[in-house]
Design a protein around this motif. Sequence first.
Motif, PDB file in Angstrom:
ATOM      1  N   ARG A 144       3.127   7.168  11.874  1.00 22.31           N
ATOM      2  CA  ARG A 144       4.145   6.133  12.137  1.00 22.31           C
ATOM      3  C   ARG A 144       3.503   4.790  12.489  1.00 22.31           C
ATOM      4  N   GLY A 145       2.584   4.799  13.414  1.00 18.66           N
ATOM      5  CA  GLY A 145       1.925   3.556  13.810  1.00 18.66           C
ATOM      6  C   GLY A 145       1.156   2.926  12.662  1.00 18.66           C
ATOM      7  N   SER A 146       0.537   3.748  11.826  1.00 15.78           N
ATOM      8  CA  SER A 146      -0.217   3.234  10.681  1.00 15.78           C
ATOM      9  C   SER A 146       0.698   2.487   9.721  1.00 15.78           C
ATOM     10  N   VAL A 147       1.869   3.057   9.458  1.00 17.63           N
ATOM     11  CA  VAL A 147       2.835   2.401   8.564  1.00 17.63           C
ATOM     12  C   VAL A 147       3.291   1.079   9.165  1.00 17.63           C
ATOM     13  N   GLU A 148       3.540   1.051  10.458  1.00 18.98           N
ATOM     14  CA  GLU A 148       4.010  -0.174  11.103  1.00 18.98           C
ATOM     15  C   GLU A 148       2.938  -1.254  11.105  1.00 18.98           C
ATOM     16  N   TYR A 149       1.683  -0.856  11.314  1.00 18.78           N
ATOM     17  CA  TYR A 149       0.594  -1.837  11.226  1.00 18.78           C
ATOM     18  C   TYR A 149       0.488  -2.393   9.814  1.00 18.78           C
ATOM     19  N   LEU A 150       0.630  -1.529   8.830  1.00 20.21           N
ATOM     20  CA  LEU A 150       0.490  -1.960   7.444  1.00 20.21           C
ATOM     21  C   LEU A 150       1.631  -2.891   7.042  1.00 20.21           C
ATOM     22  N   GLU A 151       2.834  -2.606   7.508  1.00 18.79           N
ATOM     23  CA  GLU A 151       3.972  -3.434   7.101  1.00 18.79           C
ATOM     24  C   GLU A 151       3.920  -4.809   7.734  1.00 18.79           C
ATOM     25  N   ILE A 152       3.259  -4.954   8.872  1.00 17.01           N
ATOM     26  CA  ILE A 152       3.169  -6.260   9.542  1.00 17.01           C
ATOM     27  C   ILE A 152       1.832  -6.940   9.252  1.00 17.01           C
ATOM     28  N   LEU A 153       0.738  -6.323   9.703  1.00 13.63           N
ATOM     29  CA  LEU A 153      -0.576  -6.916   9.510  1.00 13.63           C
ATOM     30  C   LEU A 153      -1.002  -6.888   8.043  1.00 13.63           C
ATOM     31  N   GLY A 154      -0.684  -5.786   7.357  1.00 18.97           N
ATOM     32  CA  GLY A 154      -1.056  -5.683   5.950  1.00 18.97           C
ATOM     33  C   GLY A 154      -0.425  -6.795   5.133  1.00 18.97           C
ATOM     34  N   ALA A 155       0.857  -7.083   5.376  1.00 22.10           N
ATOM     35  CA  ALA A 155       1.537  -8.154   4.655  1.00 22.10           C
ATOM     36  C   ALA A 155       0.901  -9.506   4.966  1.00 22.10           C
ATOM     37  N   LEU A 156       0.541  -9.728   6.225  1.00 20.96           N
ATOM     38  CA  LEU A 156      -0.094 -10.994   6.607  1.00 20.96           C
ATOM     39  C   LEU A 156      -1.452 -11.147   5.928  1.00 20.96           C
ATOM     40  N   PHE A 157      -2.254 -10.072   5.935  1.00 19.87           N
ATOM     41  CA  PHE A 157      -3.570 -10.125   5.285  1.00 19.87           C
ATOM     42  C   PHE A 157      -3.414 -10.325   3.777  1.00 19.87           C
ATOM     43  N   ALA A 158      -2.362  -9.741   3.188  1.00 21.25           N
ATOM     44  CA  ALA A 158      -2.124  -9.906   1.749  1.00 21.25           C
ATOM     45  C   ALA A 158      -1.800 -11.361   1.432  1.00 21.25           C
ATOM     46  N   ILE A 159      -1.064 -12.022   2.307  1.00 24.55           N
ATOM     47  CA  ILE A 159      -0.766 -13.441   2.114  1.00 24.55           C
ATOM     48  C   ILE A 159      -2.042 -14.273   2.199  1.00 24.55           C
ATOM     49  N   VAL A 160      -2.862 -13.992   3.183  1.00 23.54           N
ATOM     50  CA  VAL A 160      -4.133 -14.714   3.332  1.00 23.54           C
ATOM     51  C   VAL A 160      -5.002 -14.520   2.093  1.00 23.54           C
ATOM     52  N   LEU A 161      -5.031 -13.313   1.584  1.00 26.31           N
ATOM     53  CA  LEU A 161      -5.846 -13.019   0.406  1.00 26.31           C
ATOM     54  C   LEU A 161      -5.299 -13.742  -0.823  1.00 26.31           C
ATOM     55  N   GLY A 162      -3.977 -13.703  -1.019  1.00 30.68           N
ATOM     56  CA  GLY A 162      -3.378 -14.388  -2.157  1.00 30.68           C
ATOM     57  C   GLY A 162      -3.585 -15.891  -2.088  1.00 30.68           C
ATOM     58  N   TYR A 163      -3.397 -16.465  -0.909  1.00 35.23           N
ATOM     59  CA  TYR A 163      -3.647 -17.896  -0.718  1.00 35.23           C
ATOM     60  C   TYR A 163      -5.107 -18.231  -1.025  1.00 35.23           C
ATOM     61  N   GLY A 164      -6.010 -17.374  -0.576  1.00 34.22           N
ATOM     62  CA  GLY A 164      -7.429 -17.644  -0.750  1.00 34.22           C
ATOM     63  C   GLY A 164      -7.877 -17.669  -2.195  1.00 34.22           C
ATOM     64  N   THR A 165      -7.230 -16.885  -3.053  1.00 44.11           N
ATOM     65  CA  THR A 165      -7.641 -16.863  -4.451  1.00 44.11           C
ATOM     66  C   THR A 165      -7.399 -18.206  -5.137  1.00 44.11           C
TER      67      THR A 165
ATOM     68  N   SER B 163      15.378  -7.486   3.655  1.00 44.54           N
ATOM     69  CA  SER B 163      13.938  -7.627   3.882  1.00 44.54           C
ATOM     70  C   SER B 163      13.184  -6.582   3.079  1.00 44.54           C
ATOM     71  N   ILE B 164      12.209  -7.009   2.308  1.00 45.89           N
ATOM     72  CA  ILE B 164      11.387  -6.078   1.532  1.00 45.89           C
ATOM     73  C   ILE B 164      10.608  -5.153   2.459  1.00 45.89           C
ATOM     74  N   THR B 165      10.345  -5.625   3.666  1.00 45.31           N
ATOM     75  CA  THR B 165       9.623  -4.798   4.637  1.00 45.31           C
ATOM     76  C   THR B 165      10.413  -3.546   4.995  1.00 45.31           C
ATOM     77  N   LYS B 166      11.738  -3.678   5.123  1.00 50.96           N
ATOM     78  CA  LYS B 166      12.563  -2.524   5.452  1.00 50.96           C
ATOM     79  C   LYS B 166      12.574  -1.503   4.312  1.00 50.96           C
ATOM     80  N   HIS B 167      12.504  -1.985   3.080  1.00 51.41           N
ATOM     81  CA  HIS B 167      12.418  -1.064   1.952  1.00 51.41           C
ATOM     82  C   HIS B 167      11.124  -0.258   2.023  1.00 51.41           C
ATOM     83  N   PHE B 168      10.042  -0.947   2.310  1.00 51.88           N
ATOM     84  CA  PHE B 168       8.752  -0.259   2.452  1.00 51.88           C
ATOM     85  C   PHE B 168       8.788   0.735   3.610  1.00 51.88           C
TER      86      PHE B 168
END
Length: 323
Positions: A78-99, A260-265
Amino acid sequence: MSDIGVIARKELLDLRRDRLFAILIAFLAVATVISVAVAAASFRTQLDAYNLYVEQLAASGSTVVPAAPQLFPLQLLRGSVEYLEILGALFAIVLGYGTVAKEKYRGTLQLLLSRPAGRCAIPGGKIIGLAVVWGVVVAFLTLATTVAILVIGAAPLQTIDFVRILIAAVVAWLYLVFWSALAVGVTALSPRLSTGLIVAIVIWLAFVLIIPQIGDTMDPDNQVPGGLFATLQIQKPDELKVLANFAAFDGIRNGLEVSSITKHFERLSFAFLGIKDKYNQQPLGIVWADMWGYAATLAAATVASLTFAVGVTTRRTLQRKIS
């Protein structure tokens, strides 16, 4: 090798040398493993309390033995999914911006644009590179959390559990690709690089933190630890009768959440992993019958995000970038 393949390979090489990205993924991996360890420790505490209670009952001469708490291994995630839905999305934005941003900051944008590449070569190559990277990252996180369940949680896993974990991994991959592609498109479309990052983070705040939190707050059952209805010892049929009187309110609340797409995930992951009690130990067919709509929406949103990124990331939008 095609132009798209060349640019995708370049992205992979760049990310392999990116120390910040490695640090972020390492942090995410540590956080998810720790969440499994905390959940396992919490269950052991409950089990110790249960054993002590049973001993006290036996000492008092009582023959009534309450049911022992059960450990369902996948609920440790449960905690892993919650970390991924919040921090994972933020890191994905940083990565996409960086490209997009790195080409400007490194002075390689004009060199990249000087190639006689096709219209979709640059955005297509970058997005394919991002998708491959997130596939590797999700595979690594999946392996790490699975090992944590087996070793730290000391919980056995059946074949069906590995299938459920694999399904959750695919859902996580789609979710992360969605956010990275969205960040690529927003950054390419914005006149300033900094504006693209700010807009992407505002979208993240709205759809990952604010809207889901509003929906959770509007749910009366979330206002008491363990659930309001469970605390009041209201049975499920009676709970449904109570909620039937607030159908309009609950429709608005649920509508906010599913916007929210996060709720779908989250709902997909919680259902297939059995974190939500309703789907715990249920056959995959039953889970899929309830969740296919969320899966279709997540897949459609990811395709839309990819299409948006490819459509707006053009030579013209890239050339007008300023810091």
